[in-house]
Scaffold this motif. Structure first.
Motif, short mmCIF file in Angstrom:
data_model
loop_
_atom_site.label_atom_id
_atom_site.label_comp_id
_atom_site.label_asym_id
_atom_site.label_seq_id
_atom_site.Cartn_x
_atom_site.Cartn_y
_atom_site.Cartn_z
N ASP A 44 0.20 -0.97 0.21
CA ASP A 44 -0.48 -0.13 -0.12
C ASP A 44 1.14 1.55 0.37
N LEU A 45 2.40 1.03 -0.45
CA LEU A 45 3.18 2.11 -0.05
C LEU A 45 4.12 1.68 -0.83
N TRP A 46 4.40 2.51 -1.77
CA TRP A 46 5.33 2.46 -2.47
C TRP A 46 7.24 3.70 -2.39
N THR A 69 0.84 5.65 -4.19
CA THR A 69 0.30 4.77 -3.30
C THR A 69 -1.16 3.97 -4.46
N PHE A 70 -1.29 3.98 -4.82
CA PHE A 70 -2.47 2.82 -5.44
C PHE A 70 -3.46 2.53 -4.72
N ASN A 71 -4.81 3.15 -4.76
CA ASN A 71 -6.02 2.86 -4.32
C ASN A 71 -6.80 3.51 -5.21
N ASN A 72 -7.74 1.69 -5.59
CA ASN A 72 -8.93 1.87 -6.03
C ASN A 72 -9.20 3.00 -7.47
N GLY A 73 -8.07 3.33 -8.45
CA GLY A 73 -8.11 4.12 -9.62
C GLY A 73 -7.52 5.38 -9.17
N TYR A 143 6.32 -1.33 0.94
CA TYR A 143 6.25 -1.59 2.00
C TYR A 143 4.84 -1.39 2.32
N ARG A 144 4.52 -1.88 3.89
CA ARG A 144 2.80 -1.45 4.30
C ARG A 144 3.14 -0.78 5.33
N GLN A 145 2.55 0.57 4.88
CA GLN A 145 2.86 1.87 5.74
C GLN A 145 2.45 1.80 6.98
N SER A 146 1.81 0.57 7.20
CA SER A 146 2.56 0.53 9.20
C SER A 146 3.49 0.62 9.85
N THR A 147 4.42 0.07 9.12
CA THR A 147 5.37 -0.37 9.18
C THR A 147 6.79 0.40 8.86
#
Length: 306
Positions: A44-46, A69-73, A143-147
């Motif tokens: 969710d995070l690049w 971040t790519f999120n539903n368009g 990466y995972r945004q949370s970490t």
């Protein structure tokens, strides 16, 4: 060789890093059934690894971004160091939209327009986005945004942090410390001019609006790492009359910095004035670009003890 993403089998690669993050593809690792859609949404995070960029062209919105971040368009980006990790719950601001085609994505950016980019998998957490028109590749690390380590990104990009305010106003000078020429400087400004990191200084009275400042001096600046001290940064301001002088550079928060002058023993505090949020507000600030760079290293001993 690079491996194109298809809706059947594809080849994955191995990332080998050098000082410019040279990319080498290993054809032995195969992962079946990954589509472009699945690949870009695996994380969710690049993080845009700007030092790994290959080619002489430029995709402006990727050159500007620290993360996307790519999120539903919808496409989100962290274009500022100020507020990174907090803006948009860590994802940044909405900068446009995208859709997927067989081997890539088409991005419609709010400022930079429409960009078709081919997508390749390099390894399990790295993508290559290729602008075919200029044969320029950008590499994204997932990466995972949370970490995600936002603090590392912040401190690794302090030269850009300094450029995100129209001016820095001196708001404190310690009583301790010998009198020196820097005492008279009440404002600093940082920017990049034709590839050179540049600062200006002003002795105008506190409270002067940035647009009304008279800049008395202009020179180069550098942010240094310190050998053996990962938590310390140095700021060098190239004043002709001060010589090769530097400050220990401390960040109090994302609007306040502290400069300790070892030669005089004086502590200065500066507060940012006129925040530049890229892609919002004044269109003139949309031209901030990242460049390939690493901090030089100095071998000095930390002298501030409190």
């Amino acid at each position: 060789m690079r491996t194109k993403l298809l809706f059947g089998l594809l080849l994955l690669g191995t990332l080998v890093s050098s000082c410019y993050s040279e990319i080498i593809i290993d054809d032995d690792y195969i992962e079946p059934g990954i589509s472009v859609e699945n690949a870009i949404h695996k994380y969710d995070l690049w993080y845009v690894d700007i030092n790994a960029t290959q080619g002489n062209g430029e995709v402006p919105f990727l050159q500007r971004a620290f993360t996307i971040t790519f999120n539903n368009g919808r496409l989100y980006a962290n274009n500022n160091i100020v507020g990174i990790g907090k803006t948009g719950n860590g994802y940044g601001i909405d900068v446009g939209n995208y859709d997927v085609f067989n081997d890539g994505i088409r991005i419609n950016h709010a400022v930079d327009g429409r960009w078709p980019l081919e997508v390749y998998v390099v390894n399990s957490n790295t993508l290559e986005l290729l602008d075919v028109a200029t044969n320029t590749s950008y590499y994204l690390k997932g990466y995972r945004q949370s970490t995600f380590d936002y603090d590392y990104v912040f401190y690794d990009n302090l030269k850009y942090f300094l450029q995100e305010y129209n001016a820095w106003e001196k708001t404190y000078t310690s009583e301790e410390g010998a009198i020196n020429d820097f005492d008279a400087e009440n404002f600093l400004q940082f920017f990049t001019d034709r590839g050179t990191d540049t600062f200006r200084s002003s002795i105008d009275n506190n409270g002067t609006r940035p647009n009304n400042l008279t800049w008395d001096y202009e020179g180069d600046y550098k942010v240094f790492d310190v050998d053996g001290d990962e938590t310390l940064k140095l700021l060098e301001l190239d004043y002709d009359y001060l010589g090769d002088d530097y400050f220990e550079f401390y960040v109090i928060n994302d609007r306040t910095i502290e400069l300790y002058h070892p030669n005089s023993g004086t502590v200065y505090e500066f507060t940012g004035v006129g925040y530049r949020e890229y892609l919002k507000g004044d269109a003139s600030v949309t031209d901030k670009k990242r460049t390939k760079s690493t901090n030089d290293v100095k071998t000095v001993k930390r002298l501030r003890t409190k």
